[in-house]
Design a protein around this motif. Structure first.
Motif, mmCIF file in Angstrom:
data_model
loop_
_atom_site.group_PDB
_atom_site.id
_atom_site.type_symbol
_atom_site.label_atom_id
_atom_site.label_comp_id
_atom_site.label_asym_id
_atom_site.label_seq_id
_atom_site.Cartn_x
_atom_site.Cartn_y
_atom_site.Cartn_z
ATOM 1 N N VAL A 199 0.893 -1.163 0.000
ATOM 2 C CA VAL A 199 0.000 0.000 0.000
ATOM 3 C C VAL A 199 0.928 1.209 0.000
ATOM 4 C CG1 VAL A 199 -1.869 1.231 1.161
ATOM 5 C CG2 VAL A 199 -1.717 -1.274 1.361
ATOM 6 N N ALA A 200 1.278 1.681 -1.175
ATOM 7 C CA ALA A 200 2.336 2.688 -1.308
ATOM 8 C C ALA A 200 1.807 3.930 -2.020
ATOM 9 C CB ALA A 200 3.522 2.104 -2.073
ATOM 10 N N GLY A 201 1.818 5.054 -1.314
ATOM 11 C CA GLY A 201 1.298 6.291 -1.871
ATOM 12 C C GLY A 201 2.393 7.241 -2.317
ATOM 13 N N GLY A 202 2.064 8.079 -3.307
ATOM 14 C CA GLY A 202 2.997 9.109 -3.758
ATOM 15 C C GLY A 202 4.306 8.544 -4.258
ATOM 16 N N ASP A 203 5.407 9.154 -3.847
ATOM 17 C CA ASP A 203 6.723 8.719 -4.309
ATOM 18 C C ASP A 203 7.114 7.340 -3.782
ATOM 19 O OD1 ASP A 203 7.295 10.716 -6.041
ATOM 20 O OD2 ASP A 203 8.886 11.645 -4.850
ATOM 21 N N GLN A 204 6.494 6.903 -2.673
ATOM 22 C CA GLN A 204 6.760 5.541 -2.214
ATOM 23 C C GLN A 204 6.384 4.526 -3.296
ATOM 24 O OE1 GLN A 204 5.059 4.624 1.619
ATOM 25 N NE2 GLN A 204 5.702 6.572 2.498
ATOM 26 N N GLY A 205 5.340 4.843 -4.052
ATOM 27 C CA GLY A 205 4.883 3.951 -5.102
ATOM 28 C C GLY A 205 5.768 3.921 -6.324
ATOM 29 N N THR A 206 6.799 4.759 -6.368
ATOM 30 C CA THR A 206 7.694 4.736 -7.522
ATOM 31 C C THR A 206 8.784 3.670 -7.382
ATOM 32 O OG1 THR A 206 9.159 6.451 -6.623
ATOM 33 C CG2 THR A 206 7.285 7.187 -7.958
ATOM 34 N N GLN A 220 -2.784 11.986 -4.702
ATOM 35 C CA GLN A 220 -1.622 11.154 -5.003
ATOM 36 C C GLN A 220 -2.068 9.766 -5.436
ATOM 37 O OE1 GLN A 220 0.953 11.034 -1.565
ATOM 38 N NE2 GLN A 220 1.937 12.963 -2.091
ATOM 39 N N SER A 221 -1.274 9.142 -6.283
ATOM 40 C CA SER A 221 -1.553 7.755 -6.638
ATOM 41 C C SER A 221 -1.188 6.855 -5.458
ATOM 42 C CB SER A 221 -0.752 7.346 -7.877
ATOM 43 O OG SER A 221 0.636 7.488 -7.649
ATOM 44 N N VAL A 222 -2.006 5.829 -5.234
ATOM 45 C CA VAL A 222 -1.748 4.828 -4.203
ATOM 46 C C VAL A 222 -1.775 3.459 -4.884
ATOM 47 C CG1 VAL A 222 -2.476 3.790 -2.021
ATOM 48 C CG2 VAL A 222 -2.851 6.249 -2.430
ATOM 49 N N GLU A 251 -1.418 15.365 -15.349
ATOM 50 C CA GLU A 251 -0.262 14.510 -15.644
ATOM 51 C C GLU A 251 -0.406 13.130 -15.013
ATOM 52 O OE1 GLU A 251 2.649 14.743 -17.593
ATOM 53 O OE2 GLU A 251 1.262 16.230 -18.447
ATOM 54 N N LEU A 252 -0.955 13.089 -13.798
ATOM 55 C CA LEU A 252 -1.131 11.806 -13.129
ATOM 56 C C LEU A 252 -2.198 10.975 -13.837
ATOM 57 C CD1 LEU A 252 -0.065 10.125 -10.815
ATOM 58 C CD2 LEU A 252 -1.719 11.229 -9.292
ATOM 59 N N LYS A 253 -3.265 11.637 -14.299
ATOM 60 C CA LYS A 253 -4.294 10.908 -15.054
ATOM 61 C C LYS A 253 -3.733 10.387 -16.382
ATOM 62 C CE LYS A 253 -7.587 14.153 -14.580
ATOM 63 N NZ LYS A 253 -8.913 14.820 -14.687
ATOM 64 N N LYS A 254 -2.867 11.168 -16.981
ATOM 65 C CA LYS A 254 -2.224 10.730 -18.225
ATOM 66 C C LYS A 254 -1.374 9.484 -17.965
ATOM 67 C CE LYS A 254 0.945 12.464 -21.810
ATOM 68 N NZ LYS A 254 1.853 13.575 -22.186
ATOM 69 N N PRO A 339 1.629 -4.219 -16.335
ATOM 70 C CA PRO A 339 2.506 -3.103 -16.697
ATOM 71 C C PRO A 339 2.450 -2.001 -15.647
ATOM 72 C CG PRO A 339 0.497 -3.033 -17.985
ATOM 73 C CD PRO A 339 0.465 -4.329 -17.226
ATOM 74 N N GLY A 340 3.497 -1.206 -15.577
ATOM 75 C CA GLY A 340 3.537 -0.106 -14.622
ATOM 76 C C GLY A 340 4.484 0.985 -15.062
ATOM 77 N N LEU A 341 4.255 2.194 -14.569
ATOM 78 C CA LEU A 341 5.134 3.337 -14.825
ATOM 79 C C LEU A 341 5.452 4.009 -13.491
ATOM 80 C CD1 LEU A 341 3.444 4.952 -17.971
ATOM 81 C CD2 LEU A 341 5.684 3.806 -17.907
ATOM 82 N N TYR A 342 6.706 4.461 -13.360
ATOM 83 C CA TYR A 342 7.174 4.980 -12.076
ATOM 84 C C TYR A 342 8.070 6.197 -12.302
ATOM 85 C CZ TYR A 342 5.773 0.176 -11.272
ATOM 86 O OH TYR A 342 5.071 -1.003 -11.270
ATOM 87 N N TYR A 343 7.608 7.353 -11.802
ATOM 88 C CA TYR A 343 8.355 8.598 -11.963
ATOM 89 C C TYR A 343 8.341 9.375 -10.650
ATOM 90 C CZ TYR A 343 8.087 7.698 -16.980
ATOM 91 O OH TYR A 343 8.199 7.127 -18.220
ATOM 92 N N PRO A 344 9.458 9.394 -9.924
ATOM 93 C CA PRO A 344 9.516 10.191 -8.691
ATOM 94 C C PRO A 344 9.124 11.637 -8.966
ATOM 95 C CG PRO A 344 11.424 8.757 -8.847
ATOM 96 C CD PRO A 344 10.716 8.646 -10.171
ATOM 97 N N GLY A 345 8.335 12.203 -8.064
ATOM 98 C CA GLY A 345 7.828 13.551 -8.245
ATOM 99 C C GLY A 345 6.446 13.576 -8.869
ATOM 100 N N LEU A 346 6.092 12.507 -9.582
ATOM 101 C CA LEU A 346 4.755 12.392 -10.179
ATOM 102 C C LEU A 346 3.980 11.256 -9.512
ATOM 103 C CD1 LEU A 346 2.598 13.141 -12.252
ATOM 104 C CD2 LEU A 346 3.822 11.713 -13.939
ATOM 105 N N GLY A 347 4.601 10.082 -9.426
ATOM 106 C CA GLY A 347 3.957 8.943 -8.782
ATOM 107 C C GLY A 347 4.169 7.660 -9.551
ATOM 108 N N GLY A 348 3.626 6.603 -9.004
ATOM 109 C CA GLY A 348 3.701 5.296 -9.645
ATOM 110 C C GLY A 348 2.302 4.773 -9.922
ATOM 111 N N VAL A 349 2.186 3.996 -11.000
ATOM 112 C CA VAL A 349 0.911 3.369 -11.371
ATOM 113 C C VAL A 349 1.198 1.946 -11.823
ATOM 114 C CG1 VAL A 349 -1.045 3.352 -12.966
ATOM 115 C CG2 VAL A 349 -0.191 5.534 -12.075
ATOM 116 N N ARG A 350 0.462 0.988 -11.273
ATOM 117 C CA ARG A 350 0.533 -0.399 -11.738
ATOM 118 C C ARG A 350 -0.878 -0.982 -11.718
ATOM 119 N NH1 ARG A 350 4.195 -1.848 -8.719
ATOM 120 N NH2 ARG A 350 3.248 -3.045 -7.027
ATOM 121 N N ILE A 351 -1.234 -1.689 -12.774
ATOM 122 C CA ILE A 351 -2.524 -2.381 -12.851
ATOM 123 C C ILE A 351 -2.229 -3.834 -13.201
ATOM 124 C CG2 ILE A 351 -4.791 -2.468 -13.936
ATOM 125 C CD1 ILE A 351 -4.404 0.472 -14.743
#
Length: 375
Positions: A199-206, A220-222, A251-254, A339-351
């Motif tokens: 359960v990682a929010g914000g930059d932790q999720g990167t 923030q993305s979680v 940017e986060l929605k993108k 797949p996932g994308l991870y960018y410190p300062g923006l956040g991480g996303v994985r589905i």
């Protein structure tokens, strides 16, 4: 397997323990021996475990205690002696061992003059293809994962947004720990155990394997990654979702939409006969077309920094790998697409979803909604 050669497995490391479970149907918390031969399996367990081993083991498995082997005193738990007698019983001249075999025991066997060699190929390659009974067990674990995911998303979605974007539940900060606790309670209700739940929010999720800690924030993305193991069968489930309480930035929605699109493209490509590399390549292409580069920044890689998926079974990560592996998918493979994308300062996303490969496509083990913004 050559009639004169046996494969020795020692329970203790994950690969050998789960291979023994697959071959014999038996597992125990203590170290024990299993010998795989052309004629069947031989299992050495303690007297305490013999009754359970007889009930749980697959037909044709021979079960022994040290006393059954004629071993007493200090020799009773000497694995070199156990192996020597098993070889006599099975009339073997040589033994193979897997790459995770204990080095000390290997050396002791060599010193005693055993003809021993390391098998570097998969010990149970047939584990890649699941039968109906295995798929049913995996589905149960995945259903538990989905139930836990829904409870976690509901909790985050019900949180109030306070000053500085803090999320609150009943006047207390909503933290990664509280969400994880709810996830684990839900899994227990389904006879499953949550292990290293993320359960990682914000930059932790990167960082893809950061478990997450501390308060969660709006906007923030979680990343929620739940992979429970059934206490009854030993089979795993695996699911990931990414959510945002409150409105997300453009940017986060993108970022989220790119990952969702990549997963959809990858899932459409899943079917028997497809090379896993192709599926991974499709995800990379989607990300590149949408402007999300994978590159090194300040000594760390950002972007799409892991494979697209992996097999799931008695191990949470097993064959086939969905990435640069060169493996071809077969009917009955159970794999994740994540797949996932991870960018410190923006956040991480994985589905992530776990699916069964079929001749013409795939089937979800258990479906779960994909919703990013919890408004």
């Amino acid at each position: 397997m050559n009639q004169l050669t046996g494969m020795i497995l020692v329970a203790g490391s994950s690969p050998s323990t789960t291979n023994i479970h697959y071959l014999s149907g038996f597992t125990a918390p203590d170290s024990f021996l299993y010998m795989k031969t052309a004629q069947g399996g031989l299992l050495v367990v303690s007297a305490m475990e013999k009754g359970r081993a007889i009930k749980q083991s697959t037909p044709g498995t021979q079960i022994f205690t040290p006393a059954d082997l004629g071993l007493k005193g200090k020799k009773a738990w000497n694995k070199v002696e156990q192996i020597r007698i098993l070889m006599e019983i099975a009339q073997l001249r040589r033994i193979l061992v897997p790459v995770d075999f204990p080095a000390g025991l290997f050396h002791a066997l060599e010193k005693k003059g055993f003809k021993i060699a390391i098998e570097r190929k998969a010990i149970c390659p047939e584990r890649k293809v699941k039968d109906k009974a295995e798929i049913a067990k995996l589905r149960k674990s995945q259903q538990a994962a989905v139930a836990a995911m829904k409870s976690a998303i509901s909790l985050i979605g019900s949180a109030k947004i306070g000053k500085n974007g803090h999320l609150f539940i009943e006047k207390e900060f909503l933290t990664s720990e509280k969400v994880r606790q709810l996830i684990h309670k839900t899994l227990i209700d389904h006879d499953c155990a949550g292990i290293e739940t993320i359960v990682a929010g914000g930059d932790q999720g990167t960082d893809p394997h950061e478990r997450g800690h501390g308060p969660l924030f709006a906007g923030q993305s979680v990343i929620l990654d739940i992979f429970p193991r059934s206490e009854k069968t030993g089979y795993w489930g695996d699911i990931s979702r990414t959510v945002c309480r409150g409105p997300a930035s453009a940017e986060l929605k993108k970022l989220y939409n790119a990952v969702k699109a990549a997963q959809a493209v990858a899932l459409r490509a899943v079917k028997a006969g497809v090379c896993a590399d192709e599926i991974h390549g499709l995800c990379k292409t989607v990300f590149e077309q949408r402007g999300f580069e994978t590159k090194e920044v300040d000594g760390a890689y950002v972007g799409f920094i892991h494979g697209t998926g992996h097999g799931v079974g008695l191990d949470i990560h097993e064959l086939p790998r969905v990435g640069a592996s060169g493996e071809t998918l077969e009917p009955g493979n159970v794999i994740t697409i994540e797949p996932g994308l991870y960018y410190p300062g923006l956040g991480g996303v994985r589905i992530e979803d776990t699916v069964v490969v079929t001749e013409s496509g795939y089937r979800y083990l258990s479906a779960c909604p994909k919703k990013f913004e919890l408004l």
